[in-house]
Write a protein that holds these residues in place. Sequence first.
Motif, PDB file in Angstrom:
ATOM      1  N   PRO A  86       0.796  -1.237   0.000  1.00  0.00           N
ATOM      2  CA  PRO A  86       0.000   0.000   0.000  1.00  0.00           C
ATOM      3  C   PRO A  86       0.824   1.279   0.000  1.00  0.00           C
ATOM      4  N   THR A  87       0.426   2.189  -0.864  1.00  0.00           N
ATOM      5  CA  THR A  87       1.127   3.452  -1.072  1.00  0.00           C
ATOM      6  C   THR A  87       0.311   4.645  -0.558  1.00  0.00           C
ATOM      7  N   TYR A  88      -0.783   4.383   0.150  1.00  0.00           N
ATOM      8  CA  TYR A  88      -1.746   5.413   0.557  1.00  0.00           C
ATOM      9  C   TYR A  88      -1.411   5.947   1.953  1.00  0.00           C
ATOM     10  N   PRO A  89      -1.938   7.113   2.305  1.00  0.00           N
ATOM     11  CA  PRO A  89      -1.757   7.601   3.676  1.00  0.00           C
ATOM     12  C   PRO A  89      -2.332   6.612   4.692  1.00  0.00           C
ATOM     13  N   ILE A  90      -1.617   6.433   5.792  1.00  0.00           N
ATOM     14  CA  ILE A  90      -2.019   5.482   6.835  1.00  0.00           C
ATOM     15  C   ILE A  90      -2.762   6.222   7.939  1.00  0.00           C
ATOM     16  N   GLY A  91      -3.909   5.655   8.368  1.00  0.00           N
ATOM     17  CA  GLY A  91      -4.676   6.270   9.435  1.00  0.00           C
ATOM     18  C   GLY A  91      -3.966   6.214  10.776  1.00  0.00           C
ATOM     19  N   ILE A  92      -4.249   7.223  11.599  1.00  0.00           N
ATOM     20  CA  ILE A  92      -3.633   7.301  12.924  1.00  0.00           C
ATOM     21  C   ILE A  92      -4.624   6.937  14.026  1.00  0.00           C
ATOM     22  N   LEU A  93      -5.886   7.369  13.882  1.00  0.00           N
ATOM     23  CA  LEU A  93      -6.884   7.121  14.914  1.00  0.00           C
ATOM     24  C   LEU A  93      -7.098   5.625  15.110  1.00  0.00           C
ATOM     25  N   LYS A  94      -6.909   5.162  16.324  1.00  0.00           N
ATOM     26  CA  LYS A  94      -6.986   3.734  16.679  1.00  0.00           C
ATOM     27  C   LYS A  94      -5.967   2.904  15.910  1.00  0.00           C
ATOM     28  N   GLY A  95      -5.002   3.560  15.290  1.00  0.00           N
ATOM     29  CA  GLY A  95      -4.098   2.872  14.374  1.00  0.00           C
ATOM     30  C   GLY A  95      -3.007   2.089  15.062  1.00  0.00           C
ATOM     31  N   ALA A  96      -2.559   1.035  14.358  1.00  0.00           N
ATOM     32  CA  ALA A  96      -1.432   0.229  14.809  1.00  0.00           C
ATOM     33  C   ALA A  96      -0.243   0.380  13.867  1.00  0.00           C
ATOM     34  N   GLY A  97      -0.415   1.225  12.838  1.00  0.00           N
ATOM     35  CA  GLY A  97       0.663   1.414  11.873  1.00  0.00           C
ATOM     36  C   GLY A  97       0.554   0.543  10.652  1.00  0.00           C
ATOM     37  N   SER A  98      -0.570  -0.149  10.487  1.00  0.00           N
ATOM     38  CA  SER A  98      -0.717  -1.029   9.339  1.00  0.00           C
ATOM     39  C   SER A  98      -0.892  -0.223   8.060  1.00  0.00           C
ATOM     40  N   PRO A  99      -0.148  -0.557   7.002  1.00  0.00           N
ATOM     41  CA  PRO A  99      -0.348   0.130   5.730  1.00  0.00           C
ATOM     42  C   PRO A  99      -1.697  -0.180   5.098  1.00  0.00           C
ATOM     43  N   TYR A 100      -2.402  -1.165   5.642  1.00  0.00           N
ATOM     44  CA  TYR A 100      -3.719  -1.530   5.124  1.00  0.00           C
ATOM     45  C   TYR A 100      -4.846  -0.750   5.802  1.00  0.00           C
ATOM     46  N   ALA A 101      -4.501   0.168   6.713  1.00  0.00           N
ATOM     47  CA  ALA A 101      -5.486   1.078   7.311  1.00  0.00           C
ATOM     48  C   ALA A 101      -5.467   2.360   6.479  1.00  0.00           C
ATOM     49  N   VAL A 102      -6.277   2.376   5.437  1.00  0.00           N
ATOM     50  CA  VAL A 102      -6.189   3.427   4.414  1.00  0.00           C
ATOM     51  C   VAL A 102      -6.963   4.668   4.850  1.00  0.00           C
ATOM     52  N   LYS A 103      -6.277   5.808   4.879  1.00  0.00           N
ATOM     53  CA  LYS A 103      -6.901   7.073   5.257  1.00  0.00           C
ATOM     54  C   LYS A 103      -7.497   7.792   4.055  1.00  0.00           C
ATOM     55  N   ASP A 104      -6.908   7.586   2.882  1.00  0.00           N
ATOM     56  CA  ASP A 104      -7.377   8.275   1.677  1.00  0.00           C
ATOM     57  C   ASP A 104      -7.044   7.416   0.472  1.00  0.00           C
ATOM     58  N   TYR A 105      -8.086   6.881  -0.188  1.00  0.00           N
ATOM     59  CA  TYR A 105      -7.865   5.977  -1.316  1.00  0.00           C
ATOM     60  C   TYR A 105      -7.223   6.666  -2.521  1.00  0.00           C
ATOM     61  N   GLU A 106      -7.330   7.981  -2.577  1.00  0.00           N
ATOM     62  CA  GLU A 106      -6.752   8.701  -3.709  1.00  0.00           C
ATOM     63  C   GLU A 106      -5.579   9.577  -3.288  1.00  0.00           C
ATOM     64  N   GLY A 107      -4.956   9.221  -2.171  1.00  0.00           N
ATOM     65  CA  GLY A 107      -3.799   9.968  -1.676  1.00  0.00           C
ATOM     66  C   GLY A 107      -2.530   9.138  -1.736  1.00  0.00           C
ATOM     67  N   VAL A 108      -1.411   9.800  -1.538  1.00  0.00           N
ATOM     68  CA  VAL A 108      -0.100   9.161  -1.510  1.00  0.00           C
ATOM     69  C   VAL A 108       0.502   9.341  -0.119  1.00  0.00           C
ATOM     70  N   ASN A 109       1.053   8.289   0.418  1.00  0.00           N
ATOM     71  CA  ASN A 109       1.729   8.345   1.711  1.00  0.00           C
ATOM     72  C   ASN A 109       2.920   9.299   1.603  1.00  0.00           C
ATOM     73  N   ALA A 110       2.857  10.403   2.327  1.00  0.00           N
ATOM     74  CA  ALA A 110       3.907  11.422   2.219  1.00  0.00           C
ATOM     75  C   ALA A 110       5.271  10.898   2.647  1.00  0.00           C
ATOM     76  N   ASN A 111       5.297   9.868   3.485  1.00  0.00           N
ATOM     77  CA  ASN A 111       6.581   9.284   3.876  1.00  0.00           C
ATOM     78  C   ASN A 111       7.280   8.627   2.693  1.00  0.00           C
ATOM     79  N   PHE A 112       6.500   8.224   1.705  1.00  0.00           N
ATOM     80  CA  PHE A 112       7.071   7.561   0.537  1.00  0.00           C
ATOM     81  C   PHE A 112       7.388   8.538  -0.592  1.00  0.00           C
TER      82      PHE A 112
END
Length: 452
Positions: A86-112
């Motif tokens: 997954p290349t999408y932004p990762i959610g933080i709320l209740k998050g465990a850091g999984s790349p499969y917790a997608v915050k925005d389906y049309e966004g890019v993970n800024a860390n990448f």
Amino acid sequence: MVPLMLALSLFGCSKPHVTPVIIPPPIQTYTDPAQYGTPFSGVPATKDIVMYEVNIQTCTPANFQGVEARLDSIKALGVNVIWLMPTYPIGILKGAGSPYAVKDYEGVNANFGTLTDLRTLVARAHALGMAVILDWEANDTSWDNAWITQNPSWYQRDGSGNILQLSTYSDVAALNFNNYDMRTAMIRAMKYWIFTANVDGYRCDFADNAPNDFWVQALDTLNTIKTHKLIYLAEGTKGPEITAGFQLGYAFSYYSTIKALFAGTQTPGDLFTTNTAELASLPSPGIKLRYITNHDDASSDGSTITEYNSKQGALAAFVIAAYMDGVPLIYDSQEVGYPNAINFFNTVPVDYTANPDMVAAYKKILAFRAAHEAVKVGALTAYTDNNLVAFEKVSGTDDVLILVNVKNSASNFTIPASLQGSTWINGITGASVTLSNQLTLQPYDYLIFKKN
């Protein structure tokens, strides 16, 4: 002048009947994004696929540019399809850091990196002759995805209206596939990346969980994009997924059996039985993706060096998985024999210059596969042995014989009578070999032959 309504009331007349005018809501129009770049014309036929899973967080730097820097070495292995985790932004709320917790389906993970960086990566892969597929999580979103507040009906809810998590995964909210608008938004997001980043398809996470009619709807819609030849891989095992349009499904049972084989709790015969059962479970033209590890298994089960007892054991297991039936997957780090588990929630730098002997072996294994239709689509004949996985595959005049010692000790293999006296070429060394009545293979040794 007396107003009409007052005059009517003065004369005892009732109000005139006025039919209300109902103004329909504006028709929502949708236009696909403009096509970025030139659609890739080199997407391989399914039978020819050699797939490489990229965990971006194993690269140095851990971003799109780090992956791009590795593309030449990935191509050199014999790979023709790259699957980006997954290349999408990762959610933080209740998050465990999984790349499969997608915050925005049309966004890019800024860390990448940026969309431009992703486009550059895809374009470079295409220039090297490799297709690129993205990882898609259709079942859920992160709890801070905008859909949560904008469209709560798009999620599964309890009797009090509370949004439910997906199964046991508390870091993600379960989507409601009974909601037509949610489906439409999901499919549009899948189309978005095909046009916007010029990608070549999707690996769909936990595909068994989504209703099959959603996959029919989604893949039918994507297939209207006639400018692209698309690859669809289901992380699933259901035959109807192939009927829905997926070309590839996961080989969960095969992985479990081959792992147990090298642990000494299953036999070569068990692996052939699993192979037959898996193939029978798929309607034509479905093909199984065969692997000896992936991001889930490298996290939970550890390194292939541990799973298969040594570097040589890992290579022996890969020969079986890559040659028996199906198409092979390499998870990044396995080709260099990374010795530890990799938690894909975290950044885990891998030294991709390690174990060049293993890398060279992977190249030879995959080069032989690429050169032989028998390996890819040939009819299989299994030869019974307690210590070796031994089989022959034939397609037309192409005939290959594969012998793999799955024991950590030397094993003698009795040559079947039908093969005694036949002459073969060693696919690795090029030496000519005439089979007598017995061969001895060293621990985890493998012999790859083509008919002379």
